[in-house]
Design a protein around this motif. Structure first.
Motif, PDB file in Angstrom:
ATOM      1  N   VAL A   1      39.682  14.534  73.477  1.00 27.97           N
ATOM      2  CA  VAL A   1      39.313  14.364  71.743  1.00 27.97           C
ATOM      3  C   VAL A   1      37.787  15.369  71.366  1.00 27.97           C
ATOM      4  O   VAL A   1      37.329  14.172  71.471  1.00 27.97           O
ATOM      5  N   MET A   2      37.869  16.183  70.725  1.00 27.99           N
ATOM      6  CA  MET A   2      35.949  15.866  69.751  1.00 27.99           C
ATOM      7  C   MET A   2      35.638  16.599  68.763  1.00 27.99           C
ATOM      8  O   MET A   2      37.006  17.231  68.176  1.00 27.99           O
ATOM      9  N   THR A   3      35.159  16.798  67.675  1.00 27.72           N
ATOM     10  CA  THR A   3      35.186  17.114  66.534  1.00 27.72           C
ATOM     11  C   THR A   3      34.116  18.680  67.018  1.00 27.72           C
ATOM     12  O   THR A   3      32.945  18.424  67.443  1.00 27.72           O
ATOM     13  N   TYR A   4      33.483  19.869  66.285  1.00 30.78           N
ATOM     14  CA  TYR A   4      33.118  20.560  66.502  1.00 30.78           C
ATOM     15  C   TYR A   4      33.001  21.344  65.318  1.00 30.78           C
ATOM     16  O   TYR A   4      33.875  21.488  64.748  1.00 30.78           O
ATOM     17  N   SER A   5      31.370  22.336  65.103  1.00 24.54           N
ATOM     18  CA  SER A   5      31.616  23.151  64.257  1.00 24.54           C
ATOM     19  C   SER A   5      30.874  24.248  64.773  1.00 24.54           C
ATOM     20  O   SER A   5      30.434  24.253  66.074  1.00 24.54           O
ATOM     21  N   GLY A   6      30.999  25.536  63.679  1.00 22.50           N
ATOM     22  CA  GLY A   6      30.428  26.902  64.979  1.00 22.50           C
ATOM     23  C   GLY A   6      32.024  27.511  65.557  1.00 22.50           C
ATOM     24  O   GLY A   6      33.224  27.177  65.176  1.00 22.50           O
ATOM     25  N   LEU A   7      31.675  28.154  66.386  1.00 18.02           N
ATOM     26  CA  LEU A   7      32.377  29.267  66.635  1.00 18.02           C
ATOM     27  C   LEU A   7      33.074  28.806  68.168  1.00 18.02           C
ATOM     28  O   LEU A   7      32.663  28.222  69.115  1.00 18.02           O
ATOM     29  N   THR A   8      34.534  29.197  68.151  1.00 15.38           N
ATOM     30  CA  THR A   8      35.201  28.149  68.797  1.00 15.38           C
ATOM     31  C   THR A   8      34.945  28.516  70.599  1.00 15.38           C
ATOM     32  O   THR A   8      34.328  27.666  71.822  1.00 15.38           O
ATOM     33  N   THR A   9      34.655  30.004  70.815  1.00 12.89           N
ATOM     34  CA  THR A   9      34.465  30.557  72.218  1.00 12.89           C
ATOM     35  C   THR A   9      33.089  30.430  72.756  1.00 12.89           C
ATOM     36  O   THR A   9      32.819  29.915  73.915  1.00 12.89           O
TER      37      THR A   9
END
Ligand code: ADP
Length: 152
Positions: free
Chosen positions: A67-75
């Motif tokens: 499990v993580m967080t992210y910002s930006g494009l999934t690709t």
């Protein structure tokens, strides 16, 4: 070559519908990465940190789920993580149209990354995070829609 899927979403909150998608996808992939998107435009019920902590407690210590967080494009995240698959769920025609659009865009920018859609379990197809947020706002009990965490 190991098969990694990114399961991206807002998960605000993470529901038994989301958990069902993960459980049913586990036999298909070696690793599923639940990626909580940092979408500044959406007003949230839970902070990113709360969602991260909650999903980790639901998943407990399954070695096949991160499990993580992210910002930006999934690709871009897929490239970073070496994931060739994007996992999503479809509950109804609206979801289908929405998912189809995103899958088309992702395919255009990253043709080697495959979107894998699982249909919602019929008993869970009415459950959405927005419905849970709405019920919560009116003081209703939302626990039937939330998975059990390790400490419950
Ligand atoms: P987003 O904000 O990106 O739409 P969500 O957190 O609402 O993300 O959902 C993540 C994914 O889980 C989406 O593909 C959505 O269609 C799917 N999903 C949400 N609720 C359910 C459910 N009850 N059953 C199956 N899939 C679901």
């Amino acid at each position: 070559m190991s098969k990694t899927a990114i399961f991206p979403g807002s998960f605000d909150p993470f529901t038994i519908g989301h958990l069902d998608i993960i459980q049913r996808a586990l036999p298909l992939f070696d690793t599923i990465i639940v990626a909580i998107g940092n979408n500044r435009e959406k007003s949230c019920m839970f902070s990113l940190e709360e969602r991260l902590d909650n999903i980790r407690r639901v998943i407990k210590s399954n070695p096949h789920v991160e499990v993580m967080t992210y910002s930006g494009l999934t690709t871009d995240l897929c490239r970073e993580k070496g994931a060739r698959f994007i996992l999503r769920g479809v509950r109804n025609l609206d979801d289908y149209e929405y998912e189809r659009n995103i899958a088309d865009i992702n395919r255009t920018i990253a043709p080697d990354i495959e979107t894998v859609l699982l249909f919602a379990d019929p008993s869970l197809s009415v459950i959405s995070s927005s419905m849970v947020r709405e019920l919560n706002a009116f003081g209703k009990d939302i626990t039937p829609y939330l998975p059990q965490t390790a400490d419950k």
